[in-house]
Design a protein around this motif. Structure first.
Motif, PDB file in Angstrom:
ATOM      1  N   MET A 167      -9.653  -0.013   9.200  1.00 39.02           N
ATOM      2  CA  MET A 167      -8.585   0.384  10.112  1.00 39.02           C
ATOM      3  C   MET A 167      -8.510   1.895  10.303  1.00 39.02           C
ATOM      4  O   MET A 167      -7.615   2.398  10.987  1.00 39.02           O
ATOM      5  N   GLY A 168      -9.455   2.627   9.704  1.00 41.66           N
ATOM      6  CA  GLY A 168      -9.490   4.065   9.904  1.00 41.66           C
ATOM      7  C   GLY A 168      -8.473   4.839   9.088  1.00 41.66           C
ATOM      8  O   GLY A 168      -8.136   5.982   9.421  1.00 41.66           O
ATOM      9  N   TYR A 169      -7.999   4.240   7.995  1.00 41.22           N
ATOM     10  CA  TYR A 169      -6.996   4.913   7.165  1.00 41.22           C
ATOM     11  C   TYR A 169      -7.543   6.187   6.531  1.00 41.22           C
ATOM     12  O   TYR A 169      -6.801   7.146   6.302  1.00 41.22           O
ATOM     13  N   PHE A 170      -8.861   6.200   6.249  1.00 39.69           N
ATOM     14  CA  PHE A 170      -9.462   7.354   5.585  1.00 39.69           C
ATOM     15  C   PHE A 170     -10.052   8.365   6.570  1.00 39.69           C
ATOM     16  O   PHE A 170     -10.649   9.359   6.156  1.00 39.69           O
ATOM     17  N   GLU A 171      -9.900   8.100   7.874  1.00 42.48           N
ATOM     18  CA  GLU A 171     -10.401   9.043   8.873  1.00 42.48           C
ATOM     19  C   GLU A 171      -9.484  10.271   8.951  1.00 42.48           C
ATOM     20  O   GLU A 171      -8.328  10.246   8.495  1.00 42.48           O
ATOM     21  N   HIS A 172     -10.010  11.348   9.533  1.00 46.85           N
ATOM     22  CA  HIS A 172      -9.196  12.550   9.736  1.00 46.85           C
ATOM     23  C   HIS A 172      -9.310  12.985  11.199  1.00 46.85           C
ATOM     24  O   HIS A 172     -10.387  13.384  11.634  1.00 46.85           O
ATOM     25  N   PRO A 173      -8.247  12.866  11.984  1.00 49.40           N
ATOM     26  CA  PRO A 173      -6.941  12.333  11.590  1.00 49.40           C
ATOM     27  C   PRO A 173      -6.979  10.816  11.416  1.00 49.40           C
ATOM     28  O   PRO A 173      -7.869  10.144  11.942  1.00 49.40           O
ATOM     29  N   ARG A 174      -6.013  10.287  10.700  1.00 50.38           N
ATOM     30  CA  ARG A 174      -5.961   8.856  10.424  1.00 50.38           C
ATOM     31  C   ARG A 174      -5.752   8.053  11.695  1.00 50.38           C
ATOM     32  O   ARG A 174      -4.966   8.421  12.558  1.00 50.38           O
ATOM     33  N   GLU A 175      -6.481   6.926  11.770  1.00 52.44           N
ATOM     34  CA  GLU A 175      -6.315   6.026  12.904  1.00 52.44           C
ATOM     35  C   GLU A 175      -5.232   4.990  12.629  1.00 52.44           C
ATOM     36  O   GLU A 175      -4.722   4.363  13.557  1.00 52.44           O
ATOM     37  N   SER A 176      -4.896   4.796  11.348  1.00 54.80           N
ATOM     38  CA  SER A 176      -3.822   3.882  10.955  1.00 54.80           C
ATOM     39  C   SER A 176      -3.107   4.488   9.757  1.00 54.80           C
ATOM     40  O   SER A 176      -3.731   5.142   8.919  1.00 54.80           O
ATOM     41  N   ASN A 177      -1.802   4.267   9.667  1.00 57.20           N
ATOM     42  CA  ASN A 177      -1.068   4.761   8.517  1.00 57.20           C
ATOM     43  C   ASN A 177      -0.912   3.649   7.474  1.00 57.20           C
ATOM     44  O   ASN A 177      -1.313   2.505   7.692  1.00 57.20           O
ATOM     45  N   ALA A 178      -0.296   3.999   6.350  1.00 54.62           N
ATOM     46  CA  ALA A 178      -0.177   3.040   5.250  1.00 54.62           C
ATOM     47  C   ALA A 178       0.627   1.808   5.662  1.00 54.62           C
ATOM     48  O   ALA A 178       0.302   0.683   5.267  1.00 54.62           O
ATOM     49  N   SER A 179       1.651   2.002   6.460  1.00 56.79           N
ATOM     50  CA  SER A 179       2.471   0.861   6.902  1.00 56.79           C
ATOM     51  C   SER A 179       1.663  -0.098   7.763  1.00 56.79           C
ATOM     52  O   SER A 179       1.806  -1.323   7.655  1.00 56.79           O
ATOM     53  N   ASP A 180       0.790   0.443   8.632  1.00 60.91           N
ATOM     54  CA  ASP A 180      -0.055  -0.401   9.482  1.00 60.91           C
ATOM     55  C   ASP A 180      -0.966  -1.281   8.632  1.00 60.91           C
ATOM     56  O   ASP A 180      -1.121  -2.484   8.882  1.00 60.91           O
ATOM     57  N   VAL A 181      -1.593  -0.659   7.628  1.00 63.06           N
ATOM     58  CA  VAL A 181      -2.518  -1.409   6.774  1.00 63.06           C
ATOM     59  C   VAL A 181      -1.759  -2.443   5.953  1.00 63.06           C
ATOM     60  O   VAL A 181      -2.209  -3.584   5.797  1.00 63.06           O
ATOM     61  N   ALA A 182      -0.602  -2.068   5.416  1.00 55.03           N
ATOM     62  CA  ALA A 182       0.201  -3.000   4.634  1.00 55.03           C
ATOM     63  C   ALA A 182       0.613  -4.209   5.474  1.00 55.03           C
ATOM     64  O   ALA A 182       0.578  -5.354   5.009  1.00 55.03           O
ATOM     65  N   ASP A 183       0.986  -3.957   6.730  1.00 56.33           N
ATOM     66  CA  ASP A 183       1.369  -5.063   7.620  1.00 56.33           C
ATOM     67  C   ASP A 183       0.189  -5.992   7.868  1.00 56.33           C
ATOM     68  O   ASP A 183       0.348  -7.220   7.901  1.00 56.33           O
ATOM     69  N   THR A 184      -1.007  -5.422   8.066  1.00 58.46           N
ATOM     70  CA  THR A 184      -2.198  -6.245   8.279  1.00 58.46           C
ATOM     71  C   THR A 184      -2.494  -7.110   7.063  1.00 58.46           C
ATOM     72  O   THR A 184      -2.890  -8.275   7.188  1.00 58.46           O
ATOM     73  N   LEU A 185      -2.304  -6.539   5.892  1.00 59.84           N
ATOM     74  CA  LEU A 185      -2.544  -7.273   4.643  1.00 59.84           C
ATOM     75  C   LEU A 185      -1.386  -8.208   4.293  1.00 59.84           C
ATOM     76  O   LEU A 185      -1.506  -9.010   3.362  1.00 59.84           O
ATOM     77  N   ASP A 186      -0.281  -8.087   5.028  1.00 59.20           N
ATOM     78  CA  ASP A 186       0.922  -8.887   4.783  1.00 59.20           C
ATOM     79  C   ASP A 186       1.467  -8.646   3.375  1.00 59.20           C
ATOM     80  O   ASP A 186       1.810  -9.578   2.647  1.00 59.20           O
ATOM     81  N   VAL A 187       1.523  -7.371   2.990  1.00 53.35           N
ATOM     82  CA  VAL A 187       2.105  -6.984   1.701  1.00 53.35           C
ATOM     83  C   VAL A 187       3.089  -5.848   1.953  1.00 53.35           C
ATOM     84  O   VAL A 187       3.108  -5.235   3.023  1.00 53.35           O
ATOM     85  N   SER A 188       3.902  -5.563   0.951  1.00 56.28           N
ATOM     86  CA  SER A 188       4.841  -4.454   1.075  1.00 56.28           C
ATOM     87  C   SER A 188       4.092  -3.135   0.990  1.00 56.28           C
ATOM     88  O   SER A 188       2.970  -3.068   0.489  1.00 56.28           O
ATOM     89  N   LEU A 189       4.736  -2.078   1.479  1.00 54.63           N
ATOM     90  CA  LEU A 189       4.126  -0.753   1.438  1.00 54.63           C
ATOM     91  C   LEU A 189       3.858  -0.322   0.006  1.00 54.63           C
ATOM     92  O   LEU A 189       2.804   0.245  -0.297  1.00 54.63           O
ATOM     93  N   SER A 190       4.797  -0.608  -0.902  1.00 53.93           N
ATOM     94  CA  SER A 190       4.611  -0.217  -2.297  1.00 53.93           C
ATOM     95  C   SER A 190       3.443  -0.971  -2.943  1.00 53.93           C
ATOM     96  O   SER A 190       2.688  -0.397  -3.739  1.00 53.93           O
ATOM     97  N   THR A 191       3.288  -2.253  -2.576  1.00 53.82           N
ATOM     98  CA  THR A 191       2.174  -3.035  -3.130  1.00 53.82           C
ATOM     99  C   THR A 191       0.849  -2.495  -2.628  1.00 53.82           C
ATOM    100  O   THR A 191      -0.120  -2.365  -3.400  1.00 53.82           O
ATOM    101  N   PHE A 192       0.787  -2.160  -1.330  1.00 57.42           N
ATOM    102  CA  PHE A 192      -0.441  -1.594  -0.777  1.00 57.42           C
ATOM    103  C   PHE A 192      -0.812  -0.291  -1.471  1.00 57.42           C
ATOM    104  O   PHE A 192      -1.957  -0.107  -1.893  1.00 57.42           O
ATOM    105  N   THR A 193       0.139   0.620  -1.588  1.00 61.06           N
ATOM    106  CA  THR A 193      -0.170   1.923  -2.180  1.00 61.06           C
ATOM    107  C   THR A 193      -0.563   1.786  -3.640  1.00 61.06           C
ATOM    108  O   THR A 193      -1.423   2.528  -4.128  1.00 61.06           O
ATOM    109  N   GLU A 194       0.037   0.832  -4.346  1.00 63.03           N
ATOM    110  CA  GLU A 194      -0.316   0.624  -5.756  1.00 63.03           C
ATOM    111  C   GLU A 194      -1.760   0.122  -5.881  1.00 63.03           C
ATOM    112  O   GLU A 194      -2.547   0.646  -6.680  1.00 63.03           O
ATOM    113  N   HIS A 195      -2.102  -0.911  -5.096  1.00 61.77           N
ATOM    114  CA  HIS A 195      -3.469  -1.448  -5.141  1.00 61.77           C
ATOM    115  C   HIS A 195      -4.482  -0.387  -4.719  1.00 61.77           C
ATOM    116  O   HIS A 195      -5.554  -0.271  -5.319  1.00 61.77           O
TER     117      HIS A 195
END
Length: 211
Positions: A167-195
């Motif tokens: 999803m381009g989270y590691f691109e500069h500038p980012r193509e997706s933010n943490a909330s976008d990725v968490a939503d795609t994974l269907d997990v909470s933002l805190s769970t995504f950042t922890e994993h």
């Protein structure tokens, strides 16, 4: 010299309507040497080899030797299968096999953007798509070669890393933010950042660890 290309290995979970994948599930054995004709007018003829007897409507044995049977079937050219979806993106497949209901593909791509397009299209159609291996061509100095053991990561940690990367989270500038990725994974933002933090730490440990 042109820009270095990429070698990709990926697995697709139980692609619906794929007799090779279904055969691997039904027989519990690996299905190899999957091929098909290139005709786009009329039915497509496809073949695969398996180390088992297969009783499935529309799938017929055409050759047998040393316990291995070559099977053939026909399907309509109404919608590209997983393999053809990759090749329609200009990436001929080097290897196709199926095991435990998963279709395993290996091919070469010119750049990461092409890989992202292929993964996105396959994931939209089939859901479970996983990058198993990605390597870049070119000479590598032996002393700088680092091997990362994927078994260090849990399945969930690999999924988080792969999804964030695609999803381009590691691109500069980012193509997706943490909330976008968490939503795609269907997990909470805190769970995504922890994993993600744990997965990144494990990968970095392999890169920076010293004797």
């Amino acid at each position: 010299m042109s820009d270095p290309g990429l070698q990709i290995s990926m697995a697709i979970d139980a692609p619906a309507g794929c007799p090779a994948g279904e055969a691997s599930t039904a027989t519990g054995t690996a299905v190899e040497s999957v091929t098909w004709n290139a005709a786009t007018d009329g039915p497509v003829t496809e073949e695969f080899t398996a180390d088992a007897d297969l009783d499935r409507d529309g799938v017929e044995p055409v050759f047998e030797t040393d316990g291995r049977t070559r099977y053939r079937f026909e399907r309509d050219w109404d919608e590209a299968c997983a393999c053809e979806m990759v090749e329609l993106e200009g990436c001929p497949l080097e290897e196709v096999r199926a095991e435990d209901g998963r279709l395993h593909l290996r091919f070469y791509a010119p750049d990461v953007d092409r890989v992202r397009e292929i993964v996105a299209d396959l994931r939209e159609r089939y859901g479970g798509v996983r990058l198993k291996h990605l390597s870049q061509s070119g000479e590598v100095e032996e002393q700088n070669l680092v091997l990362v053991d994927r078994n260090r990561l849990t399945d969930r940690q690999r999924e988080v890393l792969e999804t964030a990367y695609e999803m381009g989270y590691f691109e500069h500038p980012r193509e997706s933010n943490a909330s976008d990725v968490a939503d795609t994974l269907d997990v909470s933002l805190s769970t995504f950042t922890e994993h993600l933090a744990i997965a990144q730490s494990k990968v970095l440990d392999a890169v920076v660890e010293t004797d």
